[in-house]
Design a protein around this motif. Structure first.
Motif, PDB file in Angstrom:
ATOM      1  N   ILE A  41       0.840  -1.208   0.000  1.00  0.00           N
ATOM      2  CA  ILE A  41       0.000   0.000   0.000  1.00  0.00           C
ATOM      3  C   ILE A  41       0.872   1.254   0.000  1.00  0.00           C
ATOM      4  CG2 ILE A  41      -1.690   1.314   1.342  1.00  0.00           C
ATOM      5  CD1 ILE A  41      -2.667  -1.455   2.420  1.00  0.00           C
ATOM      6  N   ILE A  42       1.859   1.294   0.890  1.00  0.00           N
ATOM      7  CA  ILE A  42       2.737   2.462   1.003  1.00  0.00           C
ATOM      8  C   ILE A  42       3.532   2.665  -0.283  1.00  0.00           C
ATOM      9  CG2 ILE A  42       4.745   3.404   2.216  1.00  0.00           C
ATOM     10  CD1 ILE A  42       3.680   1.920   4.732  1.00  0.00           C
ATOM     11  N   SER A  43       4.085   1.569  -0.824  1.00  0.00           N
ATOM     12  CA  SER A  43       4.915   1.670  -2.031  1.00  0.00           C
ATOM     13  C   SER A  43       4.113   2.185  -3.220  1.00  0.00           C
ATOM     14  CB  SER A  43       5.521   0.304  -2.367  1.00  0.00           C
ATOM     15  OG  SER A  43       6.418  -0.117  -1.371  1.00  0.00           O
ATOM     16  N   MET A  44       2.908   1.635  -3.408  1.00  0.00           N
ATOM     17  CA  MET A  44       2.102   2.061  -4.548  1.00  0.00           C
ATOM     18  C   MET A  44       1.611   3.497  -4.372  1.00  0.00           C
ATOM     19  SD  MET A  44       2.104  -0.122  -6.936  1.00  0.00           S
ATOM     20  CE  MET A  44       0.803   0.620  -7.914  1.00  0.00           C
ATOM     21  N   ALA A  45       1.258   3.861  -3.140  1.00  0.00           N
ATOM     22  CA  ALA A  45       0.802   5.227  -2.895  1.00  0.00           C
ATOM     23  C   ALA A  45       1.931   6.219  -3.157  1.00  0.00           C
ATOM     24  CB  ALA A  45       0.296   5.354  -1.459  1.00  0.00           C
ATOM     25  N   LEU A  46       3.120   5.900  -2.686  1.00  0.00           N
ATOM     26  CA  LEU A  46       4.263   6.773  -2.926  1.00  0.00           C
ATOM     27  C   LEU A  46       4.612   6.841  -4.407  1.00  0.00           C
ATOM     28  CD1 LEU A  46       6.777   6.135  -0.005  1.00  0.00           C
ATOM     29  CD2 LEU A  46       5.543   8.229  -0.547  1.00  0.00           C
ATOM     30  N   TRP A  47       4.563   5.686  -5.078  1.00  0.00           N
ATOM     31  CA  TRP A  47       4.872   5.661  -6.511  1.00  0.00           C
ATOM     32  C   TRP A  47       3.908   6.564  -7.278  1.00  0.00           C
ATOM     33  CZ3 TRP A  47       7.419   5.349 -10.743  1.00  0.00           C
ATOM     34  CH2 TRP A  47       6.797   5.039 -11.962  1.00  0.00           C
ATOM     35  N   GLY A  48       2.624   6.417  -6.984  1.00  0.00           N
ATOM     36  CA  GLY A  48       1.635   7.232  -7.680  1.00  0.00           C
ATOM     37  C   GLY A  48       1.839   8.719  -7.413  1.00  0.00           C
ATOM     38  N   ALA A  49       2.128   9.058  -6.155  1.00  0.00           N
ATOM     39  CA  ALA A  49       2.315  10.461  -5.796  1.00  0.00           C
ATOM     40  C   ALA A  49       3.595  11.032  -6.403  1.00  0.00           C
ATOM     41  CB  ALA A  49       2.338  10.611  -4.272  1.00  0.00           C
ATOM     42  N   LEU A  50       4.663  10.232  -6.414  1.00  0.00           N
ATOM     43  CA  LEU A  50       5.930  10.683  -6.992  1.00  0.00           C
ATOM     44  C   LEU A  50       5.825  10.840  -8.499  1.00  0.00           C
ATOM     45  CD1 LEU A  50       8.424   8.471  -4.944  1.00  0.00           C
ATOM     46  CD2 LEU A  50       8.477  10.965  -5.046  1.00  0.00           C
ATOM     47  N   TRP A  51       5.225   9.843  -9.156  1.00  0.00           N
ATOM     48  CA  TRP A  51       5.143   9.865 -10.621  1.00  0.00           C
ATOM     49  C   TRP A  51       4.272  11.015 -11.119  1.00  0.00           C
ATOM     50  CZ3 TRP A  51       7.994   7.862 -14.250  1.00  0.00           C
ATOM     51  CH2 TRP A  51       7.513   7.772 -15.567  1.00  0.00           C
TER      52      TRP A  51
ATOM     53  N   GLY B 172       3.910  13.798  -9.558  1.00  0.00           N
ATOM     54  CA  GLY B 172       4.482  15.061  -9.127  1.00  0.00           C
ATOM     55  C   GLY B 172       3.809  15.684  -7.926  1.00  0.00           C
ATOM     56  N   VAL B 173       2.939  14.939  -7.244  1.00  0.00           N
ATOM     57  CA  VAL B 173       2.243  15.476  -6.069  1.00  0.00           C
ATOM     58  C   VAL B 173       3.227  15.705  -4.927  1.00  0.00           C
ATOM     59  CG1 VAL B 173       0.493  14.969  -4.312  1.00  0.00           C
ATOM     60  CG2 VAL B 173       0.063  14.402  -6.720  1.00  0.00           C
ATOM     61  N   ILE B 174       4.203  14.782  -4.769  1.00  0.00           N
ATOM     62  CA  ILE B 174       5.214  14.932  -3.730  1.00  0.00           C
ATOM     63  C   ILE B 174       6.588  14.730  -4.347  1.00  0.00           C
ATOM     64  CG2 ILE B 174       3.682  14.149  -1.879  1.00  0.00           C
ATOM     65  CD1 ILE B 174       5.171  11.460  -1.959  1.00  0.00           C
ATOM     66  N   TYR B 175       7.610  15.132  -3.615  1.00  0.00           N
ATOM     67  CA  TYR B 175       8.993  14.935  -4.055  1.00  0.00           C
ATOM     68  C   TYR B 175       9.791  14.407  -2.874  1.00  0.00           C
ATOM     69  CZ  TYR B 175      13.852  15.995  -5.160  1.00  0.00           C
ATOM     70  OH  TYR B 175      15.208  15.904  -5.341  1.00  0.00           O
TER      71      TYR B 175
ATOM     72  N   PRO C 148      13.612  13.583  -1.900  1.00  0.00           N
ATOM     73  CA  PRO C 148      14.953  13.823  -2.439  1.00  0.00           C
ATOM     74  C   PRO C 148      15.878  12.620  -2.423  1.00  0.00           C
ATOM     75  CG  PRO C 148      14.690  14.831  -0.264  1.00  0.00           C
ATOM     76  CD  PRO C 148      13.341  14.380  -0.693  1.00  0.00           C
ATOM     77  N   PHE C 149      15.621  11.635  -1.537  1.00  0.00           N
ATOM     78  CA  PHE C 149      16.543  10.506  -1.465  1.00  0.00           C
ATOM     79  C   PHE C 149      16.166   9.371  -2.418  1.00  0.00           C
ATOM     80  CE2 PHE C 149      13.622  10.322   2.192  1.00  0.00           C
ATOM     81  CZ  PHE C 149      12.928   9.164   1.914  1.00  0.00           C
ATOM     82  N   ILE C 150      15.115   9.551  -3.214  1.00  0.00           N
ATOM     83  CA  ILE C 150      14.795   8.597  -4.277  1.00  0.00           C
ATOM     84  C   ILE C 150      15.074   9.302  -5.596  1.00  0.00           C
ATOM     85  CG2 ILE C 150      13.022   7.179  -5.354  1.00  0.00           C
ATOM     86  CD1 ILE C 150      11.613   6.985  -2.686  1.00  0.00           C
ATOM     87  N   GLY C 151      16.254   9.029  -6.182  1.00  0.00           N
ATOM     88  CA  GLY C 151      16.669   9.729  -7.393  1.00  0.00           C
ATOM     89  C   GLY C 151      15.904   9.273  -8.623  1.00  0.00           C
ATOM     90  N   ASN C 152      16.169   8.069  -9.080  1.00  0.00           N
ATOM     91  CA  ASN C 152      15.507   7.514 -10.263  1.00  0.00           C
ATOM     92  C   ASN C 152      14.267   6.758  -9.811  1.00  0.00           C
ATOM     93  OD1 ASN C 152      14.701   6.023 -12.519  1.00  0.00           O
ATOM     94  ND2 ASN C 152      16.796   5.786 -13.258  1.00  0.00           N
ATOM     95  N   ILE C 153      13.114   7.424  -9.837  1.00  0.00           N
ATOM     96  CA  ILE C 153      11.912   6.813  -9.255  1.00  0.00           C
ATOM     97  C   ILE C 153      11.421   5.619 -10.062  1.00  0.00           C
ATOM     98  CG2 ILE C 153      11.191   8.935  -8.121  1.00  0.00           C
ATOM     99  CD1 ILE C 153       9.112   9.308 -10.326  1.00  0.00           C
ATOM    100  N   LEU C 154      11.687   5.583 -11.373  1.00  0.00           N
ATOM    101  CA  LEU C 154      11.250   4.444 -12.176  1.00  0.00           C
ATOM    102  C   LEU C 154      12.025   3.187 -11.791  1.00  0.00           C
ATOM    103  CD1 LEU C 154       9.429   3.401 -14.422  1.00  0.00           C
ATOM    104  CD2 LEU C 154      11.211   4.041 -16.069  1.00  0.00           C
ATOM    105  N   THR C 155      13.365   3.338 -11.654  1.00  0.00           N
ATOM    106  CA  THR C 155      14.191   2.204 -11.229  1.00  0.00           C
ATOM    107  C   THR C 155      13.798   1.758  -9.832  1.00  0.00           C
ATOM    108  OG1 THR C 155      16.035   2.954 -12.602  1.00  0.00           O
ATOM    109  CG2 THR C 155      16.557   1.426 -10.818  1.00  0.00           C
ATOM    110  N   TRP C 156      13.572   2.732  -8.941  1.00  0.00           N
ATOM    111  CA  TRP C 156      13.167   2.396  -7.569  1.00  0.00           C
ATOM    112  C   TRP C 156      11.865   1.595  -7.569  1.00  0.00           C
ATOM    113  CZ3 TRP C 156       8.624   4.460  -5.290  1.00  0.00           C
ATOM    114  CH2 TRP C 156       8.420   4.087  -3.953  1.00  0.00           C
ATOM    115  N   HIS C 157      10.890   2.057  -8.318  1.00  0.00           N
ATOM    116  CA  HIS C 157       9.584   1.397  -8.359  1.00  0.00           C
ATOM    117  C   HIS C 157       9.690  -0.029  -8.891  1.00  0.00           C
ATOM    118  CE1 HIS C 157       5.350   0.658  -9.098  1.00  0.00           C
ATOM    119  NE2 HIS C 157       5.572   0.532 -10.395  1.00  0.00           N
ATOM    120  N   ILE C 158      10.381  -0.195 -10.018  1.00  0.00           N
ATOM    121  CA  ILE C 158      10.480  -1.523 -10.627  1.00  0.00           C
ATOM    122  C   ILE C 158      11.260  -2.471  -9.732  1.00  0.00           C
ATOM    123  CG2 ILE C 158      11.309  -2.831 -12.618  1.00  0.00           C
ATOM    124  CD1 ILE C 158      10.916  -0.300 -14.306  1.00  0.00           C
ATOM    125  N   TYR C 159      12.382  -1.991  -9.176  1.00  0.00           N
ATOM    126  CA  TYR C 159      13.189  -2.849  -8.303  1.00  0.00           C
ATOM    127  C   TYR C 159      12.386  -3.293  -7.090  1.00  0.00           C
ATOM    128  CZ  TYR C 159      16.811  -4.513  -5.170  1.00  0.00           C
ATOM    129  OH  TYR C 159      17.547  -5.298  -4.307  1.00  0.00           O
TER     130      TYR C 159
END
Length: 413
Positions: free
Chosen positions: A43-53, A55-58, A60-71
């Motif tokens: 739940i947390i991962s998907m909510a953060l992914w949706g918000a990051l992708w 642009g609702v939130i930013y 700073p310690f997650i640089g490449n959000i696509l790589t982070w999400h897939i990994y």
């Protein structure tokens, strides 16, 4: 089967249950803390992914959000799901194996959480720490599963060998992130997805054998379900070939035909549900299990169609039929099955389980429709993320009480 016979059957693999005092129920068997953490983590991962992708939130310690999400959706969830499957299943398959519970189980869950945090903080704490913690976790799982590989009859060795291959791919991924390997991280993660699908098919063959036969026994259906290895092996061969060719020759038209062939090979596995004497395709759990193969099949077939059709550019959207649909559904169905059976209850379907499965399928189709309705891309991203999260909220509502309490039949674990 009488109540006493059921209890004897359920305790047959508890002969070597550790004699540790005062084990809380949530640490009484491997699947319990994993599912208690995995559902909210999804739940947390998907909510953060949706918000990051969006642009609702930013962060700073997650640089490449696509790589982070897939990994995280591949390796992060894989280690938890595999640990739950093996820690629950191997003591049944190898009765001399000692289940890890209590303090040992707590420490391995801390390692998993540390691995997740290290990857989230990778831009701050560095790649080496993330690599060490995450590879340690998967390495420990492989060590735990060594009895399957060393088994003289080699009944379940394929799972162990596949885990070793996935470990090598994860090493390759971190080598790429560190600049030691020339392959791109995203290409390596595509290879990882193919290897994880192979692992899912190997695991599902065993889940099918247990779940479907237990279901038929509960329903008084006088037949035996057999998951036939040749069909699974053919599908695994096709997936492996597709994965290799996609990595080496991603633009070759032959890959399109391989995608269609792979989809057909996976779909063929569902023929196992057609029994000689009884009809079981009207049983909800059989439908749940069959949908896993259907999602995987649709994903590979659509990717193949995309490659052969120059007017479509949606292969990464179609890949979600494999990841969100097939792999995600496999994790959820296993969580449901284990949540019932291994807390001392009978396999039960109800409105909640129907909704969990249906919403995962709906979320996957919304994601896959984006190439056909590009004007609704943002909306489909958001809606599919929400629909994907709801089943894990429902899982917490239905199963967390079971996971936090002793088994209903009074047996340890």
């Amino acid at each position: 089967m009488s109540q006493e016979q059921e209890k004897l059957h359920a305790t047959s693999h508890y002969l070597y249950y550790p004699d540790e005092k005062d084990i809380p129920p949530y640490l009484a068997y491997g699947f319990r803390p994993i599912f208690l953490l995995l559902a909210p983590y999804m739940i947390i991962s998907m909510a953060l992914w949706g918000a990051l992708w969006s642009g609702v939130i930013y962060i700073p310690f997650i640089g490449n959000i696509l790589t982070w999400h897939i990994y995280e959706m591949l390796f992060g969830i894989l280690t938890a799901g595999t640990l739950a499957f093996l820690s629950t299943g191997l003591p049944e398959l190898f009765p001399g194996m000692v289940p890890f519970v209590g303090k040992r189980l707590k420490y391995i869950m801390i390692l998993w959480l540390a691995g997740r945090l290290s990857f989230w903080m990778i831009d701050v704490t560095g790649i080496y720490l993330a690599a060490f913690l995450n590879l340690s976790m998967l390495g420990w799982i492989i060590w735990f599963a060594k009895d399957a590989v060393l088994d003289k009859l080699q009944r379940h060795a394929s799972i162990g060998y596949t885990l070793v291959a996935i470990f090598a791919i994860e090493v390759w991924f971190f080598a790429s992130e560190l600049g030691f390997a020339k392959s791109s991280s995203l290409d390596i993660l595509k290879v990882a997805a193919g290897a994880i699908v192979v692992l899912v098919l190997l695991a599902m063959r065993r889940v099918n054998m247990e779940a479907v036969n237990e279901l038929m026994e509960d329903k008084g259906i006088d037949d035996t379900f057999i998951s036939r290895p040749p069909k699974t092996n053919l599908a695994i061969f096709a997936i492996s070939l597709f994965t290799i060719v996609e990595f080496l020759y991603p633009n070759n038209s032959a890959l399109g035909w391989l995608g269609l062939a792979t989809g057909a090979a996976i779909l063929a596995i569902t023929a196992d549900y057609k029994l000689k004497d009884e009809f079981i395709l009207n049983q909800p759990f059989v439908i749940y299990l069959a949908l896993i193969y259907l999602m995987l099949s649709v994903g590979y077939a659509l990717m193949g169609w995309d490659i052969l059709n120059v007017n479509i550019n949606g292969i990464n959207h179609f890949r979600h039929f494999i990841t969100s649909g097939g792999i995600g559904l496999a994790y959820l169905v296993v969580m449901i099955i284990i949540g019932w059976i291994h807390t001392g209850r009978h396999l039960t379907s109800n409105i909640y389980t129907h909704l969990m499965i249906g919403l995962i399928v709906a979320a996957t189709f919304l994601r896959g429709l984006i190439p056909f309705f590009p004007e609704y891309t943002s909306e489909f991203y958001a809606y599919s993320a929400v629909l994907f999260v709801i089943p894990f909220v429902l899982y917490m509502k239905v199963f967390f009480g079971f996971l936090m309490a002793p088994r209903a039949d009074g047996i340890k674990g």
